[in-house]
Design a protein around this motif. Sequence first.
Motif, short mmCIF file in Angstrom:
data_model
loop_
_atom_site.label_atom_id
_atom_site.label_comp_id
_atom_site.label_asym_id
_atom_site.label_seq_id
_atom_site.Cartn_x
_atom_site.Cartn_y
_atom_site.Cartn_z
N GLY A 34 -1.38 -3.73 1.29
CA GLY A 34 -0.94 -3.95 -0.08
C GLY A 34 0.09 -2.95 -0.55
O GLY A 34 0.39 -2.87 -1.74
N CYS A 35 0.69 -2.20 0.39
CA CYS A 35 1.64 -1.15 0.03
C CYS A 35 3.08 -1.65 0.08
O CYS A 35 3.47 -2.41 0.97
CB CYS A 35 1.48 0.03 0.98
SG CYS A 35 2.53 1.43 0.57
N ALA A 36 3.88 -1.19 -0.86
CA ALA A 36 5.29 -1.58 -0.93
C ALA A 36 6.10 -0.94 0.19
O ALA A 36 7.19 -1.42 0.52
CB ALA A 36 5.87 -1.18 -2.28
N HIS A 37 5.62 0.12 0.81
CA HIS A 37 6.35 0.82 1.87
C HIS A 37 6.19 0.15 3.23
O HIS A 37 6.89 0.51 4.17
CB HIS A 37 5.91 2.28 1.97
CG HIS A 37 6.16 3.06 0.73
ND1 HIS A 37 7.41 3.24 0.20
CD2 HIS A 37 5.31 3.69 -0.10
CE1 HIS A 37 7.33 3.96 -0.89
NE2 HIS A 37 6.05 4.25 -1.11
N GLN A 38 5.28 -0.79 3.35
CA GLN A 38 5.05 -1.46 4.62
C GLN A 38 6.21 -2.42 4.90
O GLN A 38 6.57 -3.23 4.06
CB GLN A 38 3.73 -2.22 4.57
CG GLN A 38 3.33 -2.83 5.86
CD GLN A 38 2.00 -3.54 5.74
OE1 GLN A 38 1.50 -3.78 4.66
NE2 GLN A 38 1.44 -3.90 6.86
N SER A 65 -5.72 -0.33 7.53
CA SER A 65 -6.07 1.08 7.36
C SER A 65 -6.18 1.44 5.89
O SER A 65 -5.46 0.89 5.06
CB SER A 65 -4.99 1.97 7.98
OG SER A 65 -4.91 1.77 9.35
N PRO A 66 -7.03 2.39 5.55
CA PRO A 66 -7.08 2.88 4.17
C PRO A 66 -5.73 3.49 3.79
O PRO A 66 -5.06 4.10 4.62
CB PRO A 66 -8.16 3.95 4.20
CG PRO A 66 -8.97 3.65 5.41
CD PRO A 66 -8.03 3.03 6.40
N ALA A 67 -5.33 3.31 2.56
CA ALA A 67 -4.02 3.76 2.09
C ALA A 67 -3.90 5.28 2.06
O ALA A 67 -4.87 5.99 1.88
CB ALA A 67 -3.76 3.20 0.70
N CYS A 68 -2.65 5.74 2.23
CA CYS A 68 -2.39 7.18 2.16
C CYS A 68 -1.94 7.56 0.75
O CYS A 68 -1.86 6.72 -0.14
CB CYS A 68 -1.32 7.57 3.19
SG CYS A 68 0.36 7.14 2.74
N ARG A 69 -1.62 8.81 0.55
CA ARG A 69 -1.28 9.30 -0.79
C ARG A 69 0.05 8.78 -1.30
O ARG A 69 0.34 8.88 -2.48
CB ARG A 69 -1.29 10.82 -0.82
CG ARG A 69 -0.20 11.45 0.00
CD ARG A 69 -0.34 12.95 -0.02
NE ARG A 69 0.70 13.56 0.79
CZ ARG A 69 1.29 14.68 0.46
NH1 ARG A 69 0.95 15.31 -0.63
NH2 ARG A 69 2.21 15.18 1.24
N TYR A 70 0.89 8.22 -0.45
CA TYR A 70 2.17 7.65 -0.87
C TYR A 70 2.05 6.17 -1.23
O TYR A 70 3.06 5.49 -1.40
CB TYR A 70 3.21 7.81 0.24
CG TYR A 70 3.57 9.25 0.50
CD1 TYR A 70 4.34 9.97 -0.40
CD2 TYR A 70 3.12 9.90 1.64
CE1 TYR A 70 4.67 11.29 -0.17
CE2 TYR A 70 3.45 11.22 1.89
CZ TYR A 70 4.22 11.91 0.97
OH TYR A 70 4.54 13.22 1.20
N PHE A 71 0.85 5.65 -1.32
CA PHE A 71 0.63 4.24 -1.60
C PHE A 71 1.32 3.82 -2.90
O PHE A 71 1.21 4.48 -3.92
CB PHE A 71 -0.88 3.96 -1.71
CG PHE A 71 -1.20 2.53 -2.05
CD1 PHE A 71 -1.21 1.57 -1.06
CD2 PHE A 71 -1.50 2.16 -3.34
CE1 PHE A 71 -1.51 0.25 -1.36
CE2 PHE A 71 -1.80 0.86 -3.66
CZ PHE A 71 -1.81 -0.10 -2.66
N ALA A 72 2.05 2.71 -2.82
CA ALA A 72 2.69 2.10 -3.99
C ALA A 72 2.36 0.62 -3.94
O ALA A 72 2.63 -0.04 -2.94
CB ALA A 72 4.19 2.31 -3.95
#
Length: 81
Positions: A34-38, A65-72
């Motif tokens: 669900g991350c915009a960086h993917q 994978s669980p999201a990292c701190r840069y999740f957007a």
Amino acid sequence: MENNLPLLNVGGKARMGCYAAFPGTGPLDARCSGCAHQSPDGSRFVCGKYKTLTGRKGSPIDPGSPACRYFATRPAFNARR
């Protein structure tokens, strides 16, 4: 010293791999899918934030994978602008 990092929500062994930060350090119950960086790389996905930070294209990552701190949060396809 108290550990205030939410690294324990990984549910498995935390590894760096080609993630921008350790998986599990982002919002609770958020996933890389669900991350915009993917970004797509053939039939797999890579972390675009990893490339921004390191200047190298990373190996494919697991979208579950669980999201990292840069999740957007990625905007929905049918979202109004």
